[in-house]
Design a protein around this motif. Structure first.
Motif, PDB file in Angstrom:
ATOM      1  N   VAL A 177       0.849  -1.191   0.000  1.00 22.33           N
ATOM      2  CA  VAL A 177       0.000   0.000   0.000  1.00 22.33           C
ATOM      3  C   VAL A 177       0.883   1.239   0.000  1.00 22.33           C
ATOM      4  CG1 VAL A 177      -1.760   1.297   1.256  1.00 22.33           C
ATOM      5  CG2 VAL A 177      -1.814  -1.216   1.253  1.00 22.33           C
ATOM      6  N   PRO A 178       0.754   2.090  -1.019  1.00 18.33           N
ATOM      7  CA  PRO A 178       1.613   3.280  -1.078  1.00 18.33           C
ATOM      8  C   PRO A 178       1.241   4.317  -0.031  1.00 18.33           C
ATOM      9  CG  PRO A 178       0.000   3.335  -2.846  1.00 18.33           C
ATOM     10  CD  PRO A 178      -0.144   1.986  -2.178  1.00 18.33           C
ATOM     11  N   TYR A 179       2.258   4.968   0.502  1.00 15.19           N
ATOM     12  CA  TYR A 179       2.077   6.099   1.416  1.00 15.19           C
ATOM     13  C   TYR A 179       2.331   7.359   0.592  1.00 15.19           C
ATOM     14  CZ  TYR A 179       2.841   9.269   5.357  1.00 15.19           C
ATOM     15  OH  TYR A 179       2.767  10.319   6.250  1.00 15.19           O
ATOM     16  N   GLU A 180       1.269   8.061   0.267  1.00 16.11           N
ATOM     17  CA  GLU A 180       1.375   9.181  -0.662  1.00 16.11           C
ATOM     18  C   GLU A 180       1.121  10.504   0.060  1.00 16.11           C
ATOM     19  OE1 GLU A 180      -1.393   8.251  -3.733  1.00 16.11           O
ATOM     20  OE2 GLU A 180      -0.132   6.667  -4.602  1.00 16.11           O
ATOM     21  N   ASP A 181       2.167  11.325   0.109  1.00 18.68           N
ATOM     22  CA  ASP A 181       2.010  12.650   0.724  1.00 18.68           C
ATOM     23  C   ASP A 181       2.297  13.770  -0.271  1.00 18.68           C
ATOM     24  OD1 ASP A 181       4.727  12.477   0.420  1.00 18.68           O
ATOM     25  OD2 ASP A 181       5.214  12.699   2.544  1.00 18.68           O
ATOM     26  N   GLY A 182       2.465  13.410  -1.532  1.00 17.02           N
ATOM     27  CA  GLY A 182       2.683  14.430  -2.566  1.00 17.02           C
ATOM     28  C   GLY A 182       4.123  14.821  -2.771  1.00 17.02           C
ATOM     29  N   SER A 183       5.037  14.218  -1.986  1.00 15.85           N
ATOM     30  CA  SER A 183       6.452  14.542  -2.150  1.00 15.85           C
ATOM     31  C   SER A 183       7.159  13.420  -2.907  1.00 15.85           C
ATOM     32  CB  SER A 183       7.124  14.752  -0.790  1.00 15.85           C
ATOM     33  OG  SER A 183       7.171  13.556  -0.049  1.00 15.85           O
ATOM     34  N   HIS A 184       8.091  13.802  -3.757  1.00 10.43           N
ATOM     35  CA  HIS A 184       8.811  12.838  -4.593  1.00 10.43           C
ATOM     36  C   HIS A 184      10.300  13.161  -4.544  1.00 10.43           C
ATOM     37  CE1 HIS A 184       4.847  11.880  -6.398  1.00 10.43           C
ATOM     38  NE2 HIS A 184       4.648  13.187  -6.305  1.00 10.43           N
ATOM     39  N   VAL A 185      11.120  12.119  -4.529  1.00 13.35           N
ATOM     40  CA  VAL A 185      12.565  12.308  -4.444  1.00 13.35           C
ATOM     41  C   VAL A 185      13.251  11.421  -5.471  1.00 13.35           C
ATOM     42  CG1 VAL A 185      14.615  12.202  -2.989  1.00 13.35           C
ATOM     43  CG2 VAL A 185      12.394  12.768  -1.968  1.00 13.35           C
ATOM     44  N   PHE A 186      14.185  12.020  -6.220  1.00 17.05           N
ATOM     45  CA  PHE A 186      14.969  11.285  -7.213  1.00 17.05           C
ATOM     46  C   PHE A 186      16.452  11.510  -6.957  1.00 17.05           C
ATOM     47  CE2 PHE A 186      10.882  11.526  -9.224  1.00 17.05           C
ATOM     48  CZ  PHE A 186      10.802  10.432 -10.073  1.00 17.05           C
ATOM     49  N   PHE A 187      17.219  10.432  -7.057  1.00 13.54           N
ATOM     50  CA  PHE A 187      18.679  10.498  -7.009  1.00 13.54           C
ATOM     51  C   PHE A 187      19.212  10.012  -8.352  1.00 13.54           C
ATOM     52  CE2 PHE A 187      17.562  10.324  -2.567  1.00 13.54           C
ATOM     53  CZ  PHE A 187      18.525  11.090  -1.937  1.00 13.54           C
ATOM     54  N   LEU A 188      19.928  10.886  -9.061  1.00 15.34           N
ATOM     55  CA  LEU A 188      20.530  10.495 -10.329  1.00 15.34           C
ATOM     56  C   LEU A 188      22.009  10.190 -10.115  1.00 15.34           C
ATOM     57  CD1 LEU A 188      17.852  11.836 -11.154  1.00 15.34           C
ATOM     58  CD2 LEU A 188      19.017  12.718 -13.187  1.00 15.34           C
ATOM     59  N   ASN A 189      22.528   9.235 -10.866  1.00 15.61           N
ATOM     60  CA  ASN A 189      23.880   8.737 -10.676  1.00 15.61           C
ATOM     61  C   ASN A 189      24.634   8.766 -12.007  1.00 15.61           C
ATOM     62  OD1 ASN A 189      26.196   7.150 -10.170  1.00 15.61           O
ATOM     63  ND2 ASN A 189      25.028   5.244 -10.367  1.00 15.61           N
ATOM     64  N   SER A 190      25.626   9.660 -12.118  1.00 18.11           N
ATOM     65  CA  SER A 190      26.371   9.780 -13.372  1.00 18.11           C
ATOM     66  C   SER A 190      27.302   8.596 -13.619  1.00 18.11           C
ATOM     67  CB  SER A 190      27.193  11.086 -13.382  1.00 18.11           C
ATOM     68  OG  SER A 190      28.222  11.031 -12.416  1.00 18.11           O
ATOM     69  N   HIS A 191      27.570   7.806 -12.577  1.00 12.91           N
ATOM     70  CA  HIS A 191      28.443   6.631 -12.717  1.00 12.91           C
ATOM     71  C   HIS A 191      27.603   5.353 -12.752  1.00 12.91           C
ATOM     72  CE1 HIS A 191      32.384   8.691 -12.085  1.00 12.91           C
ATOM     73  NE2 HIS A 191      31.583   9.599 -11.555  1.00 12.91           N
ATOM     74  N   TYR A 192      26.512   5.436 -13.481  1.00  7.70           N
ATOM     75  CA  TYR A 192      25.566   4.319 -13.551  1.00  7.70           C
ATOM     76  C   TYR A 192      26.153   3.122 -14.303  1.00  7.70           C
ATOM     77  CZ  TYR A 192      24.793   5.911 -18.350  1.00  7.70           C
ATOM     78  OH  TYR A 192      24.966   6.270 -19.677  1.00  7.70           O
ATOM     79  N   GLN A 193      25.620   1.951 -13.978  1.00 16.82           N
ATOM     80  CA  GLN A 193      25.895   0.728 -14.716  1.00 16.82           C
ATOM     81  C   GLN A 193      24.630   0.200 -15.365  1.00 16.82           C
ATOM     82  OE1 GLN A 193      27.590  -1.548 -11.458  1.00 16.82           O
ATOM     83  NE2 GLN A 193      29.676  -1.124 -12.153  1.00 16.82           N
ATOM     84  N   GLU A 194      23.499   0.499 -14.740  1.00 19.72           N
ATOM     85  CA  GLU A 194      22.200   0.099 -15.293  1.00 19.72           C
ATOM     86  C   GLU A 194      21.509   1.326 -15.860  1.00 19.72           C
ATOM     87  OE1 GLU A 194      17.893  -1.719 -13.839  1.00 19.72           O
ATOM     88  OE2 GLU A 194      19.705  -2.109 -12.643  1.00 19.72           O
ATOM     89  N   ALA A 195      21.261   1.311 -17.174  1.00 17.92           N
ATOM     90  CA  ALA A 195      20.722   2.482 -17.874  1.00 17.92           C
ATOM     91  C   ALA A 195      19.198   2.517 -17.789  1.00 17.92           C
ATOM     92  CB  ALA A 195      21.183   2.478 -19.328  1.00 17.92           C
ATOM     93  N   ASN A 196      18.649   2.742 -16.599  1.00 17.98           N
ATOM     94  CA  ASN A 196      17.195   2.740 -16.405  1.00 17.98           C
ATOM     95  C   ASN A 196      16.611   4.142 -16.548  1.00 17.98           C
ATOM     96  OD1 ASN A 196      18.430   3.608 -13.977  1.00 17.98           O
ATOM     97  ND2 ASN A 196      16.610   3.051 -12.791  1.00 17.98           N
TER      98      ASN A 196
END
Length: 273
Positions: free
Chosen positions: A147-166
């Motif tokens: 069950v998702p806990y949704e409070d309207g806030s979203h967080v993303f971490f981007l990684n320039s040294h990625y190995q998986e190109a998602n």
């Protein structure tokens, strides 16, 4: 022996540098393309909130200085930050930023339901979570359920040294540019083509170079003295002296931006004798 510090010339400044990243992401077109590619949404219009938002409110000990702070036509709030130096406190930094944004966005007396959707996006030149993914998104669930806990806030971490190109090709090329600083590569996506063009404009801007070098030299002096002094009060006094020395030379907003100090604090220091 004292640690050696050098200043990277503006003509060579990489995208992972805070000064360059801020200058590039102040382009409405680049910001819009970046957000659309990362989030998979269409944004008709964005509005920068004073270009660099100063959220001090009642936070006595920690002001919040947001590098790129903007809204779209729906009122959704976005904060985009570059993280070039490996830190160990990014999740708590996110928490603090989020609290400041919420207090700033919610009018006094308004219902909590009026809080805007918000996105905090940290673009890291390292793999903070050691998971190899180009993009990591925080998703909250109630423990033991899906069950998702949704409070309207979203967080993303981007990684320039990625190995998986998602991520989309645009985001991957953007991260590649951060990692390699290779502006000669024939990038295919509009986002990175525009980013590269803006980087070249910044690097060749002679007026901007004066501001950059002045700030960079003052910060270099502060780091040298702080290293030799080794005391917090010594670094504080050095920073104050450097800010005062820029009185009448640079706009207070630029000083606050580069020293990572709330604007009202800079104004107080400049007003002191």
């Amino acid at each position: 022996m004292a640690e050696k510090y050098t200043i990277t010339p503006l003509s060579e400044l990489p995208l992972h540098n805070d000064f360059m990243f801020s200058q590039v992401m102040r382009s409405e077109e680049i910001c819009r393309l970046f957000l659309e590619e990362l989030l998979g949404v269409k944004i008709q219009r964005i509005e920068f909130m004073d270009r660099q938002k100063d959220l001090t409110d009642s936070y006595e000990y920690h002001g919040i200085r947001l590098d790129v702070y903007l809204k779209d036509e729906k009122g959704t709030v976005f904060n985009v930050e570059i993280q070039a130096d490996r830190r160990h406190d990014l999740p708590k930094r996110v928490r603090f930023y989020q609290s400041g944004i919420d207090r700033s966005e919610l009018p006094k007396g308004a219902d909590y339901a009026a809080l805007s959707e918000s996105y905090i996006i940290f673009v890291c030149d390292f793999d903070y979570f050691h998971i190899g993914k180009a993009v990591g998104e925080r998703i909250s669930l109630l423990k033991g359920t899906d069950v998702p806990y949704e409070d309207g806030s979203h967080v993303f971490f981007l990684n320039s040294h990625y190995q998986e190109a998602n991520a989309s090709k645009s985001i991957l090329e953007f991260l590649d540019l951060i990692r390699t600083n290779d502006i000669e590569k024939p990038y295919e996506t509009l986002l990175v083509q525009k980013t590269r063009e803006r980087m070249q404009e910044v690097r060749s801007d002679k007026e901007l170079e004066v501001s950059y070098m002045t700030i960079a030299q003052k910060m270099l002096d502060e780091r040298r003295i702080g290293y030799l002094d080794g005391k917090e009060e010594g670094r504080e006094e050095t920073m104050r002296a450097n800010i005062i020395s820029l009185r009448g030379i640079l706009d207070p907003t630029i000083i606050a931006e580069q020293f990572k100090v709330p604007l009202d604090r800079v104004l107080d220091i400049l007003a002191s004798k």
